[in-house]
Write a protein that holds these residues in place. Structure first.
Motif, short mmCIF file in Angstrom:
data_model
loop_
_atom_site.label_atom_id
_atom_site.label_comp_id
_atom_site.label_asym_id
_atom_site.label_seq_id
_atom_site.Cartn_x
_atom_site.Cartn_y
_atom_site.Cartn_z
N ALA A 18 -20.11 -45.38 8.32
CA ALA A 18 -20.10 -44.02 7.78
C ALA A 18 -21.10 -43.14 8.52
O ALA A 18 -22.02 -43.62 9.18
N GLY A 22 -26.59 -44.49 10.87
CA GLY A 22 -27.60 -44.84 11.88
C GLY A 22 -27.02 -45.49 13.13
O GLY A 22 -27.73 -46.18 13.86
N THR A 24 -25.81 -44.02 15.99
CA THR A 24 -26.34 -43.42 17.22
C THR A 24 -27.80 -43.84 17.42
O THR A 24 -28.20 -44.21 18.53
N THR A 25 -28.58 -43.81 16.36
CA THR A 25 -29.99 -44.20 16.45
C THR A 25 -30.11 -45.65 16.93
O THR A 25 -30.97 -45.98 17.75
N THR A 57 -22.45 -36.99 15.66
CA THR A 57 -21.58 -37.43 16.73
C THR A 57 -20.19 -36.83 16.54
O THR A 57 -19.56 -37.02 15.52
N ASN A 138 -28.65 -51.02 7.32
CA ASN A 138 -29.64 -50.12 7.91
C ASN A 138 -30.32 -49.27 6.83
O ASN A 138 -29.90 -49.26 5.67
N ASP A 141 -35.61 -48.70 4.58
CA ASP A 141 -36.84 -48.01 4.18
C ASP A 141 -36.59 -46.82 3.26
O ASP A 141 -37.53 -46.14 2.88
N VAL A 142 -35.34 -46.55 2.87
CA VAL A 142 -35.10 -45.38 2.00
C VAL A 142 -35.63 -45.67 0.60
O VAL A 142 -35.80 -46.84 0.22
N THR A 165 -31.99 -53.76 8.82
CA THR A 165 -32.54 -52.98 9.94
C THR A 165 -33.13 -51.65 9.50
O THR A 165 -32.77 -51.11 8.45
N ILE A 166 -34.05 -51.17 10.32
CA ILE A 166 -34.54 -49.79 10.21
C ILE A 166 -34.44 -49.22 11.62
O ILE A 166 -35.32 -49.44 12.47
N ALA A 167 -33.34 -48.54 11.88
CA ALA A 167 -33.03 -48.14 13.26
C ALA A 167 -34.07 -47.19 13.82
O ALA A 167 -34.39 -47.24 15.01
N THR A 168 -34.62 -46.33 12.97
CA THR A 168 -35.60 -45.35 13.44
C THR A 168 -36.87 -46.03 13.95
O THR A 168 -37.61 -45.45 14.73
#
Ligand SMILES: Nc1nc2c(ncn2[C@@H]2O[C@H](COP(=O)(O)OP(=O)(O)O)[C@@H](O)[C@H]2O)c(=O)[nH]1
Ligand SMILES: [Mg+2]
Length: 199
Positions: A18, A22, A24-25, A57, A138, A141-142, A165-168
């Motif tokens: 969706a 994350g 693209t990150t 995107t 992903n 951390d929210v 994961t935490i892509a940032t």
């Protein structure tokens, strides 16, 4: 898998999920950190994004990562917004493996469900069988994440290799990617001279 005119082998990896889970990150992080992925040599092409003015995107992102100069992973992300269904189906053509990116935020569950149902509709029974898939849970951390168990159960993803994961921050991204890359290589062993040297 395809071979190009110079005999190099291409595998296609698609980040699916969706908007804005994350994808693209994640791919950008891989692109920027690929030096630390492989024991052997590699080269990378540019990073191509087709964005709309808000940074979402619009069509896809693309980068190519070449290992040992003869194996290339062509990596794409799809545009996640619902109206880009047709583009997503086009990007999926010829895929060798999928990284399904889930947004862990509670409020995003309906969008994640929509994405996995659409992917199942596009790929059918091959998903996870002939066509390897790994899951990135992903945005761990929210403030309002669903638990790993809740997400996997609700989305019917229990049987796939899963990475939180935490892509940032680049957390877990390398493990998810190399796990899929290894699975793809293992499926195509007969085509490769020395795949074990890559990761
Ligand atoms: N808190 C948090 N934000 C993230 C994470 N990954 C991506 N984002 C943010 O979510 C937004 C959408 O990310 P993007 O990669 O463009 O999503 P895409 O639509 O799936 O390609 C951006 O603002 C990112 O910085 C994460 O792990 N944690
Ligand atoms: Mg994107």
């Amino acid at each position: 898998m395809k071979k190009d005119a110079t005999g190099r082998i291409h595998f296609k990896i698609v980040f699916y999920g969706a908007s804005p889970a994350g994808k693209t990150t994640s791919l950008k992080w891989i692109y920027e950190n690929i030096e630390n992925f492989t024991k052997g040599s590699f080269t990378k092409g540019g990073f191509t994004s087709v964005d709309d003015p808000s940074g979402l995107t619009l069509y896809f992102d693309y980068t190519s990562l070449a290992f040992e100069s003869n194996v290339i992973f062509d990596c794409y992300t799809v545009a996640g917004q619902k109206r880009h269904k047709h583009q997503r189906n086009v990007v999926l053509k010829g895929t060798d493996g999928i990284i399904f990116v889930v947004d862990s935020s509670r409020v995003m569950l309906p969008d994640n469900l929509h994405a996995i149902q659409e992917l199942r509709g596009n790929i059918g029974a091959k998903l996870g069988n002939d066509l390897p898939m790994v899951v990135q849970l992903n945005k761990r951390d929210v403030p309002d994440p669903l638990t790993k168990k809740e997400l996997l159960t609700e989305l019917g993803l229990e049987k796939y290799p899963t990475y939180e994961t935490i892509a940032t921050k680049g957390i877990g991204i390398k493990r998810a990617f190399t796990s899929l890359a290894r699975e793809i290589l293992a499926k195509n062993l007969s085509e490769l001279e020395n795949p074990q040297r890559m990761f």
